[in-house]
Design a protein around this motif. Structure first.
Motif, PDB file in Angstrom:
ATOM      1  N   LEU A 186       0.890  -1.101   0.069  1.00  0.00           N
ATOM      2  CA  LEU A 186      -0.227  -0.182   0.016  1.00  0.00           C
ATOM      3  C   LEU A 186       0.747   1.161  -0.003  1.00  0.00           C
ATOM      4  O   LEU A 186       0.605   2.316  -0.515  1.00  0.00           O
ATOM      5  N   GLU A 187       2.191   1.476   0.737  1.00  0.00           N
ATOM      6  CA  GLU A 187       3.043   2.289   0.740  1.00  0.00           C
ATOM      7  C   GLU A 187       3.462   2.647  -0.777  1.00  0.00           C
ATOM      8  O   GLU A 187       3.972   3.797  -0.904  1.00  0.00           O
ATOM      9  N   HIS A 188       3.530   1.838  -1.614  1.00  0.00           N
ATOM     10  CA  HIS A 188       3.937   1.890  -2.799  1.00  0.00           C
ATOM     11  C   HIS A 188       2.924   1.924  -3.779  1.00  0.00           C
ATOM     12  O   HIS A 188       2.959   2.052  -5.226  1.00  0.00           O
ATOM     13  N   THR A 189       1.411   2.227  -3.539  1.00  0.00           N
ATOM     14  CA  THR A 189       0.207   2.311  -4.358  1.00  0.00           C
ATOM     15  C   THR A 189       0.484   3.551  -5.648  1.00  0.00           C
ATOM     16  O   THR A 189       0.244   3.089  -6.656  1.00  0.00           O
ATOM     17  N   LEU A 190       0.870   4.872  -5.126  1.00  0.00           N
ATOM     18  CA  LEU A 190       0.993   5.650  -6.113  1.00  0.00           C
ATOM     19  C   LEU A 190       2.087   5.423  -7.201  1.00  0.00           C
ATOM     20  O   LEU A 190       1.718   5.673  -8.351  1.00  0.00           O
ATOM     21  N   PRO A 191       3.297   5.117  -7.030  1.00  0.00           N
ATOM     22  CA  PRO A 191       4.183   4.805  -7.984  1.00  0.00           C
ATOM     23  C   PRO A 191       3.773   3.719  -8.821  1.00  0.00           C
ATOM     24  O   PRO A 191       3.887   3.636 -10.148  1.00  0.00           O
ATOM     25  N   ILE A 192       2.947   2.641  -8.081  1.00  0.00           N
ATOM     26  CA  ILE A 192       2.555   1.451  -9.113  1.00  0.00           C
ATOM     27  C   ILE A 192       1.627   2.066  -9.851  1.00  0.00           C
ATOM     28  O   ILE A 192       1.551   1.707 -11.054  1.00  0.00           O
ATOM     29  N   VAL A 193       0.550   2.866  -9.521  1.00  0.00           N
ATOM     30  CA  VAL A 193      -0.688   3.225 -10.347  1.00  0.00           C
ATOM     31  C   VAL A 193       0.004   4.052 -11.693  1.00  0.00           C
ATOM     32  O   VAL A 193      -0.545   4.084 -12.727  1.00  0.00           O
ATOM     33  N   LEU A 194       0.838   4.872 -11.051  1.00  0.00           N
ATOM     34  CA  LEU A 194       1.685   5.768 -12.301  1.00  0.00           C
ATOM     35  C   LEU A 194       2.283   4.965 -13.220  1.00  0.00           C
ATOM     36  O   LEU A 194       2.296   5.346 -14.354  1.00  0.00           O
ATOM     37  N   THR A 195       2.971   3.958 -12.895  1.00  0.00           N
ATOM     38  CA  THR A 195       3.681   3.188 -13.889  1.00  0.00           C
ATOM     39  C   THR A 195       2.697   2.396 -14.891  1.00  0.00           C
ATOM     40  O   THR A 195       2.909   2.463 -15.931  1.00  0.00           O
ATOM     41  N   ILE A 196       1.743   1.914 -14.119  1.00  0.00           N
ATOM     42  CA  ILE A 196       0.738   1.263 -15.001  1.00  0.00           C
ATOM     43  C   ILE A 196       0.074   2.275 -15.801  1.00  0.00           C
ATOM     44  O   ILE A 196      -0.142   1.862 -17.080  1.00  0.00           O
ATOM     45  N   GLY A 197      -0.438   3.300 -15.520  1.00  0.00           N
ATOM     46  CA  GLY A 197      -1.080   4.386 -16.509  1.00  0.00           C
ATOM     47  C   GLY A 197      -0.095   4.876 -17.405  1.00  0.00           C
ATOM     48  O   GLY A 197      -0.677   4.795 -18.675  1.00  0.00           O
ATOM     49  N   ALA A 198       1.044   5.053 -16.959  1.00  0.00           N
ATOM     50  CA  ALA A 198       2.056   5.196 -18.208  1.00  0.00           C
ATOM     51  C   ALA A 198       2.267   4.378 -19.216  1.00  0.00           C
ATOM     52  O   ALA A 198       2.153   4.494 -20.486  1.00  0.00           O
ATOM     53  N   ALA A 199       2.607   3.019 -18.824  1.00  0.00           N
ATOM     54  CA  ALA A 199       2.411   1.633 -19.572  1.00  0.00           C
ATOM     55  C   ALA A 199       1.347   1.364 -20.325  1.00  0.00           C
ATOM     56  O   ALA A 199       1.440   1.246 -21.737  1.00  0.00           O
ATOM     57  N   ALA A 200       0.334   1.612 -19.939  1.00  0.00           N
ATOM     58  CA  ALA A 200      -1.036   1.441 -20.753  1.00  0.00           C
ATOM     59  C   ALA A 200      -1.129   2.527 -21.823  1.00  0.00           C
ATOM     60  O   ALA A 200      -1.760   2.118 -23.007  1.00  0.00           O
ATOM     61  N   LEU A 201      -0.871   3.632 -21.521  1.00  0.00           N
ATOM     62  CA  LEU A 201      -0.992   4.811 -22.442  1.00  0.00           C
ATOM     63  C   LEU A 201      -0.228   4.554 -23.601  1.00  0.00           C
ATOM     64  O   LEU A 201      -0.667   4.898 -24.693  1.00  0.00           O
ATOM     65  N   ALA A 202       0.890   4.193 -23.487  1.00  0.00           N
ATOM     66  CA  ALA A 202       2.089   4.038 -24.462  1.00  0.00           C
ATOM     67  C   ALA A 202       1.642   2.603 -25.383  1.00  0.00           C
ATOM     68  O   ALA A 202       1.620   2.666 -26.564  1.00  0.00           O
ATOM     69  N   GLN A 203       1.181   1.784 -24.666  1.00  0.00           N
ATOM     70  CA  GLN A 203       0.911   0.585 -25.415  1.00  0.00           C
ATOM     71  C   GLN A 203      -0.478   0.790 -26.151  1.00  0.00           C
ATOM     72  O   GLN A 203      -0.719   0.369 -27.328  1.00  0.00           O
ATOM     73  N   LEU A 204      -1.389   1.332 -25.403  1.00  0.00           N
ATOM     74  CA  LEU A 204      -2.762   1.622 -26.397  1.00  0.00           C
ATOM     75  C   LEU A 204      -2.558   2.469 -27.448  1.00  0.00           C
ATOM     76  O   LEU A 204      -3.133   2.194 -28.683  1.00  0.00           O
ATOM     77  N   GLY A 205      -1.773   3.717 -27.214  1.00  0.00           N
ATOM     78  CA  GLY A 205      -1.650   4.621 -28.110  1.00  0.00           C
ATOM     79  C   GLY A 205      -0.674   4.133 -29.264  1.00  0.00           C
ATOM     80  O   GLY A 205      -1.318   4.345 -30.614  1.00  0.00           O
ATOM     81  N   VAL A 206       0.375   3.705 -28.977  1.00  0.00           N
ATOM     82  CA  VAL A 206       1.407   3.134 -30.134  1.00  0.00           C
ATOM     83  C   VAL A 206       0.781   1.945 -30.932  1.00  0.00           C
ATOM     84  O   VAL A 206       0.693   1.956 -32.055  1.00  0.00           O
ATOM     85  N   GLY A 207       0.065   1.363 -29.956  1.00  0.00           N
ATOM     86  CA  GLY A 207      -0.712  -0.097 -30.517  1.00  0.00           C
ATOM     87  C   GLY A 207      -1.731   0.179 -31.485  1.00  0.00           C
ATOM     88  O   GLY A 207      -1.874  -0.407 -32.533  1.00  0.00           O
ATOM     89  N   ALA A 208      -2.338   1.355 -31.383  1.00  0.00           N
ATOM     90  CA  ALA A 208      -3.515   1.680 -32.417  1.00  0.00           C
ATOM     91  C   ALA A 208      -3.064   2.250 -33.428  1.00  0.00           C
ATOM     92  O   ALA A 208      -3.619   1.824 -34.579  1.00  0.00           O
ATOM     93  N   GLU A 209      -1.561   2.675 -33.648  1.00  0.00           N
ATOM     94  CA  GLU A 209      -0.998   3.193 -34.560  1.00  0.00           C
ATOM     95  C   GLU A 209      -0.339   2.306 -35.432  1.00  0.00           C
ATOM     96  O   GLU A 209      -0.322   2.104 -36.594  1.00  0.00           O
ATOM     97  N   PHE A 210       0.267   1.374 -34.562  1.00  0.00           N
ATOM     98  CA  PHE A 210       1.407   0.482 -35.642  1.00  0.00           C
ATOM     99  C   PHE A 210       1.035  -0.910 -35.190  1.00  0.00           C
ATOM    100  O   PHE A 210       2.057  -1.593 -35.595  1.00  0.00           O
ATOM    101  N   GLY A 211       0.012  -1.426 -34.383  1.00  0.00           N
ATOM    102  CA  GLY A 211      -0.062  -2.810 -34.357  1.00  0.00           C
ATOM    103  C   GLY A 211       0.239  -3.191 -32.759  1.00  0.00           C
ATOM    104  O   GLY A 211       1.056  -2.578 -31.963  1.00  0.00           O
ATOM    105  N   ALA A 212      -0.249  -4.398 -32.261  1.00  0.00           N
ATOM    106  CA  ALA A 212      -0.049  -5.016 -30.988  1.00  0.00           C
ATOM    107  C   ALA A 212       1.522  -5.161 -30.761  1.00  0.00           C
ATOM    108  O   ALA A 212       1.753  -4.960 -29.575  1.00  0.00           O
ATOM    109  N   ALA A 213       2.324  -5.562 -31.544  1.00  0.00           N
ATOM    110  CA  ALA A 213       3.591  -5.876 -31.360  1.00  0.00           C
ATOM    111  C   ALA A 213       4.402  -4.572 -30.852  1.00  0.00           C
ATOM    112  O   ALA A 213       5.143  -4.717 -29.727  1.00  0.00           O
TER     113      ALA A 213
END
Length: 397
Positions: free
Chosen positions: A276-303
């Motif tokens: 729980l003490e690391h919830t904020l960095p974990i949420v920030l990392t997940i958010g950034a990773a998901a944003l990059a994956q969805l944004g780039v994946g929509a343009e260039f594919g899942a790989a």
């Protein structure tokens, strides 16, 4: 050293990282030289040139909060903030003897927001979300039974896939549910071995051929059992191959995708017992990773999206680890990695091979392999960056 090594392996840390951690830790515990070989299910350790080799099998899997605490202790030993005796006592009291923060039934129910969240990403239709919630309850029940009767563990992949598949395909036969395959994938993604596949590829790329190959073989067998479960459900319900085509009927908008990532993150926090003490960095990392994956994946594919997501998760976790009181980078990275590589790509393509017309088998195999490899490449690059920027008095495990 044996306790730390087997504990890290039981926490899901790759064999390459465990070997690096123990090798870097040796001077801090008064050992001039060690030889260590880590495997997914055991650890070989030799002290000195002519010393005897000790082998230790790993114990039960550690929760993620236990693994995170063990990583913190390893870091403290390496930086000489803990003596060997103090570290031994701390490991026993704060890692192995620590009770879960919440009851087991709540842990299993973490499967529900994960299934709903991934359904929002894969097939966000209202009826699909209802079936994803019902299927996730089936998965939660299977996890609860497995926690009480661990001998049933080998049946978990095929049994969960069968019962979830029967539920979804009955809904399809009654014309309640369309595009059941993606809903099945979202529901079962928590149990799929996508992260193990990527970890195995990462180990092989780093030269750990035995560990990586064994992990890949095990993951392949598990994936085949999931496919067999879905195939059995199709036979029992009399569903034809046309119902299991990989088709998306409802596009996921940006706000639905954001809601899906938030729901999956909440489920992972519950299911993994994230600190729980690391919830904020974990949420920030997940958010950034998901944003990059969805944004780039929509343009260039899942790989390429997988590469972007894994690399972003690694880099953001490294940046956050450099902040005051920031967690070791892997504590933030692991939950994000589980969002980037939940196993969905593998089952989607494998299901097309199993139920499709056979005309695109090679393309499906190449698509799945490319996605897994690019996620592994992103992970390797991120780990290399983490090792490069980490000061010498700290350990990257």
């Amino acid at each position: 050293m044996i306790t730390i090594g087997t504990g890290l392996l039981a926490g899901g840390i790759s064999s390459v990282d465990v070997e690096d951690a123990l090798t870097g830790l040796a001077p801090a515990v008064g050992l001039d030289a060690i030889n260590v070989a880590a495997l997914p299910k055991g650890l070989f350790l030799t002290v000195g040139a002519g010393g005897a080799t000790r082998f230790e099998r790993i114990g039960p899997d550690l929760r993620f909060d236990q693994t995170a605490k063990l990583l913190d202790i390893v870091d403290s030993i390496h930086a000489r903030r803990l003596s060997v005796d103090e570290a031994r006592q701390t490991i026993e009291a704060e890692v192995f003897a620590t009770a879960p923060r919440w009851p087991g039934w709540l842990t299993c129910l973490g499967a529900v927001p994960i299934g709903i969240g991934l359904c929002l990403l894969l097939e966000p239709g209202p009826v699909n979300l209802v079936f994803a919630a019902l299927g996730s309850l089936v998965v939660a029940g299977a996890l609860a039974i497995n926690s009480r009767h661990s001998s049933l563990g080998p049946l978990l992949p095929v049994a969960s896939a069968f019962f979830v598949g029967v539920l979804m395909l009955i809904g399809c036969r009654l014309d309640w549910l369309e595009s059941p395959l993606r809903t099945i994938v979202a529901t079962l993604a928590l149990l799929l071995p996508g992260s193990a596949v990527v970890t195995g590829l990462t180990e092989i790329s780093a030269g750990a051929l035995s560990a990586g190959s064994s992990r890949l073989v095990s993951s392949t067998v598990q994936l085949a059992m999931f496919i067999a479960g879905v195939a059995g459900a199709a036979v029992v319900t009399g569903t034809g191959a046309e119902a299991l085509v990989n088709s998306q009927l409802t596009d996921s908008t940006w706000w639905l995708s954001s809601l899906g990532v938030a729901a999956a993150t909440l489920g992972l926090i519950i299911y993994l017992h994230t600190p729980l003490e690391h919830t904020l960095p974990i949420v920030l990392t997940i958010g950034a990773a998901a944003l990059a994956q969805l944004g780039v994946g929509a343009e260039f594919g899942a790989a390429i999206g997988g590469l972007a997501g894994a690399l972003t998760a690694s880099l953001v976790a490294v940046v956050l680890s450099r902040l005051p009181r920031g967690p070791i980078w892997r504590i933030s990275f692991v939950p994000a990695f589980l969002v980037v590589a939940p196993g969905s790509f593998g089952l989607l393509n494998a299901s097309q091979i199993e139920f499709g017309d056979g005309s695109s088998v090679l393309a499906s195999l190449l698509a799945a392999g490319a996605t897994f490899f690019t996620i592994a490449i992103g992970t390797v690059i991120g780990a290399a960056v983490a090792h490069a920027v980490e000061p010498r008095d700290e350990v990257v495990a």
